[in-house]
Scaffold this motif. Structure first.
Motif, mmCIF file in Angstrom:
data_model
loop_
_atom_site.group_PDB
_atom_site.id
_atom_site.type_symbol
_atom_site.label_atom_id
_atom_site.label_comp_id
_atom_site.label_asym_id
_atom_site.label_seq_id
_atom_site.Cartn_x
_atom_site.Cartn_y
_atom_site.Cartn_z
ATOM 1 N N PHE A 3 0.195 -1.277 0.392
ATOM 2 C CA PHE A 3 -0.034 -0.048 -0.541
ATOM 3 C C PHE A 3 1.204 1.427 0.327
ATOM 4 C CE2 PHE A 3 0.676 -1.344 4.524
ATOM 5 C CZ PHE A 3 0.755 0.449 5.156
ATOM 6 N N ARG A 4 1.888 1.566 0.611
ATOM 7 C CA ARG A 4 3.090 2.069 0.286
ATOM 8 C C ARG A 4 3.993 2.721 -1.517
ATOM 9 N NH1 ARG A 4 4.509 -0.414 5.151
ATOM 10 N NH2 ARG A 4 3.718 0.082 6.471
ATOM 11 N N THR A 5 3.513 1.667 -1.813
ATOM 12 C CA THR A 5 4.358 2.204 -3.285
ATOM 13 C C THR A 5 3.458 1.769 -4.289
ATOM 14 O OG1 THR A 5 5.075 -0.162 -3.966
ATOM 15 C CG2 THR A 5 6.388 0.984 -2.951
ATOM 16 N N GLY A 6 2.118 0.919 -3.943
ATOM 17 C CA GLY A 6 1.210 0.280 -5.604
ATOM 18 C C GLY A 6 1.252 -0.753 -5.184
ATOM 19 N N HIS A 7 2.808 -1.091 -5.153
ATOM 20 C CA HIS A 7 3.602 -2.398 -5.932
ATOM 21 C C HIS A 7 2.301 -3.708 -6.358
ATOM 22 C CE1 HIS A 7 6.101 -5.900 -6.964
ATOM 23 N NE2 HIS A 7 6.291 -5.107 -8.002
#
Length: 180
Positions: free
Chosen positions: A74-78
């Motif tokens: 959830f921090r990078t969307g990866h």
């Protein structure tokens, strides 16, 4: 009164005992092929998801993709690939605890960059965390005491179990069996 010989008694007993045993494989097969449903509430993104990810003896690709998206970093969307065995472990925990609530997700997949960022902030983050391979998740259940969730996960002996009462979550993974 009919009297059974010892041989007759043993034969009758063996026949009676075999009937339930013959049905056991069919029950196990039916349970293995039964639909598996999970419910999630992601605490960081606010997303909720209920999905049947397994049915008729097979994993459902679209449902696995939905789980991958929900449990993304959830921090990078990866988006990573979540191990289906991890979903099976969660299903087993839900059934065993008899929860009526969704799993509250603290952390699912983590990119290597996020893992390194977290390692810089905490000694408790592993260099080769199973979160980076989609084999770990940090969870809690609103209607199951945290210690009970931990104990249920340990009893499953399906991987690692970390207990973090100060942060209010349990870590489960599909790595080797261990606890901390």
């Amino acid at each position: 009164m009919t009297r059974l010989s010892r041989r007759g008694f043993v034969a009758a007993f063996a026949t009676a005992a075999a009937v339930p045993l013959a049905a056991a494989p069919r029950r196990a097969e039916a349970a293995a092929a039964a639909p598996r449903v999970l419910r999630f509430d992601h605490l960081h993104t606010g997303e909720r998801l209920e999905l049947e990810y397994f049915s008729a003896g097979s994993y459902l690709p679209d449902a696995l993709d939905a789980a991958n998206r929900l449990l993304r970093d959830f921090r990078t969307g990866h988006v990573g690939t979540i191990d289906p065995q991890l979903l099976d472990l969660l299903h087993r925990l839900a059934v065993t605890t008899e929860t009526q609530r969704p799993f509250q997700i603290i952390s699912g997949y983590r990119s290597p960059a996020t893992n390194e960022l977290l390692r810089g902030k905490s000694r408790g983050v592993a260099t080769h965390s199973l979160h980076m391979t989609g084999r770990a998740i940090d969870i809690r259940l609103a209607d199951v005491p945290l210690a009970a969730l931990r104990d249920t996960a340990r009893a499953a002996r399906a991987g690692g179990v970390g207990y973090y009462p100060g942060s209010n979550f349990v870590h489960v993974d599909t790595g080797r069996v261990r606890a901390w």
